[in-house]
Design a protein around this motif. Structure first.
Motif, PDB file in Angstrom:
ATOM      1  N   HIS A   1       0.715  -1.037  -0.051  1.00 40.54           N
ATOM      2  CA  HIS A   1       0.004  -0.332  -0.086  1.00 40.54           C
ATOM      3  C   HIS A   1       1.021   0.890   0.011  1.00 40.54           C
ATOM      4  O   HIS A   1       2.141   1.126   0.575  1.00 40.54           O
ATOM      5  N   SER A   2       0.454   1.970  -0.255  1.00 40.98           N
ATOM      6  CA  SER A   2       0.949   3.295  -0.914  1.00 40.98           C
ATOM      7  C   SER A   2       0.167   4.590   0.004  1.00 40.98           C
ATOM      8  O   SER A   2      -1.325   4.586  -0.875  1.00 40.98           O
ATOM      9  N   PHE A   3       0.958   6.151  -0.210  1.00 45.98           N
ATOM     10  CA  PHE A   3      -0.018   7.011   0.489  1.00 45.98           C
ATOM     11  C   PHE A   3       0.623   8.011  -0.780  1.00 45.98           C
ATOM     12  O   PHE A   3       2.501   8.088  -0.153  1.00 45.98           O
ATOM     13  N   ASN A   4       0.910   8.924  -1.409  1.00 42.37           N
ATOM     14  CA  ASN A   4       1.181  10.737  -1.750  1.00 42.37           C
ATOM     15  C   ASN A   4       0.232  11.589  -1.545  1.00 42.37           C
ATOM     16  O   ASN A   4      -0.820  11.409  -1.973  1.00 42.37           O
ATOM     17  N   SER A   5       1.035  12.445  -1.174  1.00 38.48           N
ATOM     18  CA  SER A   5       0.106  13.587  -0.351  1.00 38.48           C
ATOM     19  C   SER A   5       1.356  14.781  -1.510  1.00 38.48           C
ATOM     20  O   SER A   5       2.055  14.817  -0.909  1.00 38.48           O
ATOM     21  N   ARG A   6      -0.034  15.804  -1.681  1.00 38.46           N
ATOM     22  CA  ARG A   6       1.061  17.715  -2.392  1.00 38.46           C
ATOM     23  C   ARG A   6       0.320  18.486  -1.625  1.00 38.46           C
ATOM     24  O   ARG A   6      -0.929  18.546  -1.739  1.00 38.46           O
ATOM     25  N   MET A   7       0.773  19.596  -0.739  1.00 42.12           N
ATOM     26  CA  MET A   7       0.078  20.816  -0.627  1.00 42.12           C
ATOM     27  C   MET A   7       1.465  22.262  -1.320  1.00 42.12           C
ATOM     28  O   MET A   7       2.482  21.974  -1.011  1.00 42.12           O
ATOM     29  N   VAL A   8       0.236  22.887  -1.725  1.00 46.05           N
ATOM     30  CA  VAL A   8       1.203  23.865  -3.003  1.00 46.05           C
ATOM     31  C   VAL A   8       0.130  25.118  -2.308  1.00 46.05           C
ATOM     32  O   VAL A   8      -0.911  25.401  -2.021  1.00 46.05           O
ATOM     33  N   LEU A   9       1.342  25.670  -2.513  1.00 46.81           N
ATOM     34  CA  LEU A   9       0.775  27.833  -2.284  1.00 46.81           C
ATOM     35  C   LEU A   9       1.254  28.691  -3.452  1.00 46.81           C
ATOM     36  O   LEU A   9       2.286  28.084  -3.693  1.00 46.81           O
ATOM     37  N   MET A  10      -0.128  28.856  -4.162  1.00 42.86           N
ATOM     38  CA  MET A  10       0.191  29.159  -5.438  1.00 42.86           C
ATOM     39  C   MET A  10       0.260  30.948  -5.180  1.00 42.86           C
ATOM     40  O   MET A  10      -1.209  31.658  -5.075  1.00 42.86           O
ATOM     41  N   PHE A  11       0.977  31.643  -5.986  1.00 46.88           N
ATOM     42  CA  PHE A  11       0.923  33.368  -5.696  1.00 46.88           C
ATOM     43  C   PHE A  11       1.327  33.782  -7.085  1.00 46.88           C
ATOM     44  O   PHE A  11       2.354  33.259  -7.829  1.00 46.88           O
ATOM     45  N   GLN A  12       0.329  34.193  -7.285  1.00 46.78           N
ATOM     46  CA  GLN A  12       0.193  35.407  -9.060  1.00 46.78           C
ATOM     47  C   GLN A  12       0.551  36.372  -8.710  1.00 46.78           C
ATOM     48  O   GLN A  12       0.627  37.550  -7.925  1.00 46.78           O
ATOM     49  N   ILE A  13       2.016  36.116 -10.061  1.00 44.99           N
ATOM     50  CA  ILE A  13       2.457  37.646  -9.774  1.00 44.99           C
ATOM     51  C   ILE A  13       1.855  38.661 -10.716  1.00 44.99           C
ATOM     52  O   ILE A  13       1.056  40.163 -10.561  1.00 44.99           O
ATOM     53  N   VAL A  14       1.829  38.423 -12.645  1.00 46.09           N
ATOM     54  CA  VAL A  14       1.308  38.662 -13.473  1.00 46.09           C
ATOM     55  C   VAL A  14       0.071  37.936 -14.200  1.00 46.09           C
ATOM     56  O   VAL A  14      -0.109  36.450 -13.358  1.00 46.09           O
TER      57      VAL A  14
ATOM     58  N   ILE B   1       0.947  33.983 -15.079  1.00 43.06           N
ATOM     59  CA  ILE B   1       2.343  33.575 -14.655  1.00 43.06           C
ATOM     60  C   ILE B   1       2.705  34.056 -13.434  1.00 43.06           C
ATOM     61  O   ILE B   1       1.948  34.550 -12.365  1.00 43.06           O
ATOM     62  N   GLY B   2       3.415  32.524 -12.415  1.00 44.52           N
ATOM     63  CA  GLY B   2       3.393  32.479 -10.898  1.00 44.52           C
ATOM     64  C   GLY B   2       4.460  32.309 -10.166  1.00 44.52           C
ATOM     65  O   GLY B   2       4.983  31.351 -11.201  1.00 44.52           O
ATOM     66  N   VAL B   3       4.303  31.840  -8.959  1.00 41.60           N
ATOM     67  CA  VAL B   3       5.495  31.208  -8.229  1.00 41.60           C
ATOM     68  C   VAL B   3       4.608  30.328  -7.289  1.00 41.60           C
ATOM     69  O   VAL B   3       3.594  30.674  -6.900  1.00 41.60           O
ATOM     70  N   ASN B   4       5.322  29.115  -6.670  1.00 40.96           N
ATOM     71  CA  ASN B   4       4.079  28.159  -6.295  1.00 40.96           C
ATOM     72  C   ASN B   4       5.504  27.717  -5.010  1.00 40.96           C
ATOM     73  O   ASN B   4       6.552  27.447  -5.287  1.00 40.96           O
ATOM     74  N   MET B   5       5.255  27.289  -4.172  1.00 38.39           N
ATOM     75  CA  MET B   5       5.848  26.321  -2.972  1.00 38.39           C
ATOM     76  C   MET B   5       5.178  25.406  -3.084  1.00 38.39           C
ATOM     77  O   MET B   5       3.780  25.154  -2.600  1.00 38.39           O
ATOM     78  N   THR B   6       5.656  24.227  -3.281  1.00 37.98           N
ATOM     79  CA  THR B   6       4.712  22.447  -2.954  1.00 37.98           C
ATOM     80  C   THR B   6       6.095  21.589  -1.922  1.00 37.98           C
ATOM     81  O   THR B   6       7.106  21.566  -1.850  1.00 37.98           O
ATOM     82  N   TYR B   7       4.900  20.639  -1.356  1.00 33.28           N
ATOM     83  CA  TYR B   7       6.224  20.109   0.067  1.00 33.28           C
ATOM     84  C   TYR B   7       5.090  18.792  -0.479  1.00 33.28           C
ATOM     85  O   TYR B   7       3.571  18.401  -0.772  1.00 33.28           O
ATOM     86  N   ASN B   8       6.060  17.582  -0.854  1.00 36.50           N
ATOM     87  CA  ASN B   8       5.059  16.539  -1.240  1.00 36.50           C
ATOM     88  C   ASN B   8       5.775  15.444  -0.247  1.00 36.50           C
ATOM     89  O   ASN B   8       6.884  15.153   0.426  1.00 36.50           O
ATOM     90  N   LEU B   9       5.135  14.526   0.671  1.00 37.63           N
ATOM     91  CA  LEU B   9       5.409  13.711   1.349  1.00 37.63           C
ATOM     92  C   LEU B   9       4.900  12.213   0.188  1.00 37.63           C
ATOM     93  O   LEU B   9       3.039  12.096   0.279  1.00 37.63           O
ATOM     94  N   VAL B  10       5.679  11.439   0.439  1.00 39.23           N
ATOM     95  CA  VAL B  10       5.408   9.614   0.129  1.00 39.23           C
ATOM     96  C   VAL B  10       5.563   9.096   0.949  1.00 39.23           C
ATOM     97  O   VAL B  10       6.447   8.707   1.821  1.00 39.23           O
ATOM     98  N   TYR B  11       5.012   7.811   0.529  1.00 38.12           N
ATOM     99  CA  TYR B  11       5.229   6.817   1.866  1.00 38.12           C
ATOM    100  C   TYR B  11       4.385   5.982   1.053  1.00 38.12           C
ATOM    101  O   TYR B  11       3.292   5.130   0.620  1.00 38.12           O
TER     102      TYR B  11
END
Length: 244
Positions: A191-204, A207-217
Motif C-alpha cells: 500500500h502507498s500514500f502520497n500527497s502534495r500541498m501547494v501555495l500558489m502566488f499570482q505575480i502577473v 504567471i506565478g510562483v509556487n511552494m510545494t511540499y510532497n509527502l510520499v509513503y
C-alpha cells in the motif's frame, strides 16, 4: 499494458469530447525548476511539470505529468517520472462515474515501475467552483508494482484520489492539496500514500510562483532506508486557458 494505459485513456476521453456539441474549454499549466553547477561539485537538476484539463458540459479530463532528473558528478542519483490521468462524466453532480490511471517510476524511491488504474465514483464534498472545491474519487482496478531487486506484484486493488483547492486571497494567493493512495487486495502489505500541498502566488496574468511540499509513503519496499519521504520545492508556473 503499461505502454498503452495512458494513451488509451486519452483516446477514449477525446472520443467522448467529440461526441458532445458544446464548446471545449482547455485549461493548462507548465512549470519548471532547475540548477546547473560546474567546478569541484558538478550538479545538474531538471524538474519540469505540467497539466492540462479538457472540459465540456458532461466531460472532464485531467492529465498531469512530473519529471525530475538529478545528476551529481558522473553519477545519476534521481530519475523520476510520474503521470496521472482521470476521466469524469457529469462531474458537476454530487456523485459521478470516473476512470483513472497513475503510472511512473522513481529511482529516488527504488520503484522500477508502478501502474494502477480502474473505474469508480467521484463525490463533490464541496460544490465545485473555479478556485474552490473539495472532491473525493474512489476506484477499484488493477495494480502492477515492482520495487528494485524484488519480484513484480500484480493484483486487484482499490485506490483513492482527493483534491482540495481554495483561495487565501482572491486573485493573488491560492492553496491546493491533493493525494493518491492504493491498497493491494492480494497482499495488504502493498500500500502507498502520497500527497502534495501547494501555495500558489499570482505575480502577473498567467504567471506565478509556487511552494510545494510532497509527502510520499511506500510500504513493503526493502530497497530503501525510510518508508516516508518529504520534499519542499519552489518553482515558476505558467497557466493558460482556451475555448474552442
Amino acid at each position: 499494458m503499461i505502454k498503452i494505459s495512458i494513451p488509451l485513456l486519452v483516446l477514449l476521453s477525446f472520443q467522448f469530447i467529440n461526441a458532445q456539441s458544446d464548446s471545449l474549454r482547455i485549461n493548462g499549466n507548465l512549470g519548471v525548476r532547475g540548477k546547473w553547477q560546474t567546478g569541484n561539485f558538478a550538479q545538474l537538476v531538471i524538474n519540469p511539470n505540467g497539466g492540462v484539463i479538457f472540459e465540456k458540459k458532461q466531460t472532464h479530463i485531467e492529465l498531469q505529468a512530473n519529471y525530475e532528473f538529478l545528476k551529481v558528478n558522473n553519477g545519476s542519483l534521481i530519475n523520476d517520472f510520474w503521470s496521472f490521468g482521470i476521466y469524469q462524466y457529469s462531474s458537476n453532480k454530487t456523485f459521478f462515474p470516473i476512470a483513472m490511471t497513475h503510472y511512473g517510476f522513481a529511482q529516488a524511491y527504488a520503484i522500477d515501475h508502478s501502474l494502477i488504474g480502474g473505474l469508480g465514483i467521484g463525490i463533490n464534498v464541496i460544490k465545485k467552483r473555479k478556485h474552490r472545491f473539495l472532491q473525493a474519487n474512489i476506484f477499484s482496478g488493477y495494480l502492477n508494482l515492482k520495487y528494485e531487486n524484488t519480484p513484480v506484484h500484480k493484483a486487484a486493488s482499490i485506490g483513492s484520489y482527493l483534491k482540495l483547492k481554495f483561495p487565501l486571497k482572491k486573485d493573488l494567493i491560492y492553496a491546493m492539496f491533493d493525494s493518491h493512495g492504493y491498497l493491494s487486495l492480494k497482499n495488504g502489505n502493498y500500500h502507498s500514500f502520497n500527497s502534495r500541498m501547494v501555495l500558489m502566488f499570482q505575480i502577473v496574468k498567467n504567471i506565478g510562483v509556487n511552494m510545494t511540499y510532497n509527502l510520499v509513503y511506500n510500504n513493503n519496499n526493502p530497497s530503501v532506508i525510510s518508508k516516508t519521504n518529504g520534499k519542499l520545492v519552489f518553482g515558476f508556473n505558467y497557466a493558460f486557458s482556451k475555448i474552442q
